[in-house]
Each structure stands twice: as C-alpha cells, then as structure tokens.
Design a protein around this motif. Structure first.
Motif, PDB file in Angstrom:
ATOM      1  N   ASP A 182       0.828  -1.213   0.000  1.00  0.00           N
ATOM      2  CA  ASP A 182       0.000   0.000   0.000  1.00  0.00           C
ATOM      3  C   ASP A 182       0.859   1.258   0.000  1.00  0.00           C
ATOM      4  O   ASP A 182       0.570   2.231  -0.713  1.00  0.00           O
ATOM      5  CB  ASP A 182      -0.894   0.022   1.244  1.00  0.00           C
ATOM      6  CG  ASP A 182      -2.004  -1.015   1.185  1.00  0.00           C
ATOM      7  OD1 ASP A 182      -2.235  -1.583   0.104  1.00  0.00           O
ATOM      8  OD2 ASP A 182      -2.635  -1.253   2.241  1.00  0.00           O
ATOM      9  N   GLN A 183       1.911   1.260   0.812  1.00  0.00           N
ATOM     10  CA  GLN A 183       2.776   2.434   0.918  1.00  0.00           C
ATOM     11  C   GLN A 183       3.457   2.736  -0.409  1.00  0.00           C
ATOM     12  O   GLN A 183       3.602   3.906  -0.803  1.00  0.00           O
ATOM     13  CB  GLN A 183       3.832   2.210   2.010  1.00  0.00           C
ATOM     14  CG  GLN A 183       3.246   1.971   3.390  1.00  0.00           C
ATOM     15  CD  GLN A 183       2.986   0.501   3.696  1.00  0.00           C
ATOM     16  OE1 GLN A 183       2.839  -0.310   2.786  1.00  0.00           O
ATOM     17  NE2 GLN A 183       2.941   0.166   4.979  1.00  0.00           N
ATOM     18  N   LEU A 184       3.882   1.695  -1.109  1.00  0.00           N
ATOM     19  CA  LEU A 184       4.550   1.888  -2.392  1.00  0.00           C
ATOM     20  C   LEU A 184       3.572   2.388  -3.454  1.00  0.00           C
ATOM     21  O   LEU A 184       3.931   3.225  -4.295  1.00  0.00           O
ATOM     22  CB  LEU A 184       5.206   0.582  -2.834  1.00  0.00           C
ATOM     23  CG  LEU A 184       6.059   0.633  -4.100  1.00  0.00           C
ATOM     24  CD1 LEU A 184       7.165   1.675  -3.977  1.00  0.00           C
ATOM     25  CD2 LEU A 184       6.658  -0.745  -4.404  1.00  0.00           C
ATOM     26  N   VAL A 185       2.357   1.897  -3.408  1.00  0.00           N
ATOM     27  CA  VAL A 185       1.325   2.403  -4.324  1.00  0.00           C
ATOM     28  C   VAL A 185       1.127   3.893  -4.110  1.00  0.00           C
ATOM     29  O   VAL A 185       1.041   4.682  -5.068  1.00  0.00           O
ATOM     30  CB  VAL A 185      -0.001   1.637  -4.113  1.00  0.00           C
ATOM     31  CG1 VAL A 185      -1.138   2.306  -4.887  1.00  0.00           C
ATOM     32  CG2 VAL A 185       0.146   0.183  -4.562  1.00  0.00           C
ATOM     33  N   ASP A 186       1.067   4.302  -2.848  1.00  0.00           N
ATOM     34  CA  ASP A 186       0.915   5.733  -2.549  1.00  0.00           C
ATOM     35  C   ASP A 186       2.117   6.538  -3.038  1.00  0.00           C
ATOM     36  O   ASP A 186       1.960   7.658  -3.533  1.00  0.00           O
ATOM     37  CB  ASP A 186       0.745   5.928  -1.046  1.00  0.00           C
ATOM     38  CG  ASP A 186      -0.598   5.427  -0.537  1.00  0.00           C
ATOM     39  OD1 ASP A 186      -1.490   5.172  -1.361  1.00  0.00           O
ATOM     40  OD2 ASP A 186      -0.739   5.277   0.695  1.00  0.00           O
TER      41      ASP A 186
END
Length: 389
Positions: free
Chosen positions: A218-222
């Motif tokens: 999720d963090q990388l998507v953001d």
C-alpha cells in the motif's frame, strides 16, 4: 543552587548519549537516540542555556557552596562535550565534499552546466545555524498544505513548496520517516524543502498509508501516486517533469528507494520514473515488523540492477536506531551492480533524525544534495529510460 545542578544534569545526560550512544540492544539504541539527537544537532542552543544558567548562578553567588562547585565542575565537562559535538557537526562539510568526489569524480564541478553551477550555495548560513536553527520558513517560498493526491483521504495528502516568483525548476517528492507506524509530512527535512523551493524547485512532502490497516505494498502504491501527481502538476505549472527526484528519511528513505527501483512507464498510464533518489538515514532490507504481502518485493537491496538511477545517501556514524552498516551494505551493492553514480556520505557523529533543524550537519547535506542533483541534471537532458515489466 540545587536548581543549577539540576539544570546542568539535564544537559549532561543527553550530551553524554550524543557523544557515545549506548549499544547492545534495540531498547538502549532507542533511548540513546531519543535523548541525544536534539543536543547532537543543537549544541549552540544547549551551550547558550548552560552559559546562561552558570552566569545566573555566579550572579547569585552560589558557586562557593559544595553543591555549586560540583555543578560548576560538571558544567565545564558538559561544555567540553558540547564543543566536541559542534566540531563533529562542522566536519560534515568535509564528509560531503569527499562523498561528491568519490561518487562523481574529483572534477565533478567542471561537468555542471554554467547556470546550475551559479545556483549552488557558496557559503553556509552560519548566522542562522547558530542563532535561529529552528527558523525554517522562507518568505520567497509558498507553502500549500493538505493537497489531495490519491483516493485514501487524509493518508493521501501532501504539502507543496514552490517558489513565490516565476522561476521554474525540477521537482522533489519527499517521504517522511516513522517506521511505517507513525510520522508526519511536516516534520523532517523542511530545511531541504524550503531551500530547494527558494531555488525554483517544486517540492512536495507526502503522507502515505501506515500503521494498522495498511499492508505493504500500500505504501509503495501511494509513493507512485505522489510521484505521478507531481509530474502532472509540474507540467501544468511549467516545472521540469523530466527532472523528478525522490527522497526520504528513515522509513521514508526505504520507501523512496523502493519507488525509484520499481518505477514504471507505459503509454497511457502514470509515469513514475525519477531522475535520482536521495536517502537519509534509511534502512534497505525487508521491514519484517509491518503487515505485508509476502509475494510483493519489499527490500530495496534486492532490486538493484544495472539500470538503477543515481543515488545520494547520507548516514550518521553514530546512528543507534539504524546502524551505519545498513547503509554501507546498500552502497556496496549499488556500486557493484549499478552503472550510475552513488554519492555516499558518512556524517561524523551523526545520529538518527539529523534533518529536523537548520544544523551544521544538515545544512552541509543540503548543499551536497544540491550539488549532486545539479550534476545529474547537467548529465541527463531527458528522463531515465523506462523499465520493462
């Protein structure tokens, strides 16, 4: 008189931990960091407090007592410790110079475009460092807060720093630290964001999903969303979307390096390529303490290849939270595998979170980042090549 002794002891403990952090366990390292990093970056403030307390004790005539003599002796030792801390901080400039020569070559200034060379700062702002290390804002920079860049509400907000005038430059996307458990976009590296924005950059500092409810990647998507948002905004406002750099501190450095190493471009889809990565006191392995999809890559050190973008990495030699060996291992892999330059600076006496203030250490790092990005911009007239799927 007891009050003077208490005041000196309050300074003595963090000064000792800044000079020699405790080792041997995560708890001891955390304690050393939390108690010592403020003094490590603000020795002049601490010295002013110490000298003012001593002057007041002398004025009251209390140093002749046994307690007063003990306090005065301890104060002398603390002042000597603060002097050593300041000397270590001043040595950051030399460490940055050696890192630039080691990563870019001894003749790196000759490869800068004349325009970019003129924009580099020649002298550090010593008066501000000594007198106003907490004063970070600048009148020539517009700071826009809480702009949405994705669908995740408050966890997809960013702050934008841009020049007040008409100068248009490259872009920086910054991610905060916090171990993927906490953190805020308006805490670390603000001296860097304000400085670059004052020189014409478009800088953004982005929140991202963390803590309960977030699952890697999720963090990388953001992170990719924030980069794509910045590219679009840069194009709309005349900034150079060809020169987008990604940066971060601690967990943010892990996220920035992952974003740089997983950047993609496909026609018709958001472009998340970056021209280079800037990592401050980061970790580069797998963060096993967070919830994650075991099938999703999560260790930057495992994703390095020959097409990896240029890196600027700075780490403190006395970091008791993320040991400097973490950075050394990552840098060694980068230099062995990548064809791009790696500028690596080990900051003498540096602890974790050295970028909170306008300190000697961090201002030297800011100058190094400006120099390294100017070299990259002078060497590359177009975006880095697209990575294949």
């Amino acid at each position: 008189m007891v009050g003077y002794l208490v005041s000196v002891v309050i300074l003595a403990v963090p000064t000792a931990l800044a000079l020699a952090p405790m080792r041997g366990s995560w708890t001891r390292g955390q304690l050393s960091w939390r108690l010592g990093f403020q003094i490590n970056e603000l020795p002049f403030v601490a010295a002013a407090w110490l000298l003012a307390s001593t002057a007041l004790a002398i004025w009251d005539g209390n140093l002749a007592t046994p307690v007063g003599a003990t306090a005065a002796g301890l104060a002398t030792s603390v002042l000597a410790g603060l002097t050593l801390i300041a000397v270590r901080g001043a040595h950051a400039g030399r460490a940055i110079s050696e890192a630039l020569e080691g990563g870019l070559g001894a003749d790196w200034p000759s490869h800068l475009s004349p325009e970019l060379a003129r924009g580099l700062r020649r002298r550090r702002p010593w008066l501000r460092i000594v007198v106003a290390p907490l004063g970070l804002r600048r009148r020539d920079v517009v700071h826009e807060r809480n702009l949405g860049y994705g669908p995740e509400g408050r966890q997809n907000l960013l702050d934008c720093y841009r020049p007040r005038g008409a100068t248009k430059g490259p872009c920086l996307v910054y991610f905060h630290g916090g171990g993927y458990r906490s953190g805020a976009k308006n805490r670390e590296a603000r001296a860097l964001l304000y400085r670059l924005a004052s020189e014409g950059w478009l800088c953004v500092s982005a929140n991202y999903r963390y803590g309960p409810g977030a699952r890697w990647p999720d963090q990388l998507v953001d992170a990719h969303r924030a980069i794509a948002w910045t590219r679009t905004t840069a194009s709309e406002h005349g900034h150079s979307d060809a020169d987008v750099f990604v940066a971060g501190s601690s967990a943010g450095a892990h996220l920035a390096s992952m974003a740089a190493l997983t950047a993609r471009y496909e026609p018709g889809r958001p472009d998340t390529r970056v021209a280079g990565a800037i990592c401050l006191y980061g970790f580069y392995g797998t963060p096993n303490w967070i919830d994650r999809d075991p099938t999703a890559p999560c260790a930057p050190i495992d994703l390095i290849d020959s097409d990896t973008v240029p890196f600027f990495i700075a780490h403190g030699t006395l970091d008791s939270f993320v040991p400097v060996s973490e950075a050394r291992r990552f840098v060694e892999r980068l230099r062995r595998t990548s064809r791009q330059p790696v500028v690596y600076a080990e900051l003498p006496g540096g602890q974790h979170t050295f970028d909170l203030y306008r300190s000697m250490r961090f201002e030297a790092v800011v100058d190094g980042i400006e120099a390294a990005t100017a070299w990259i911009r002078s060497s590359h007239a177009s975006p880095p090549p697209a990575r294949p799927d």
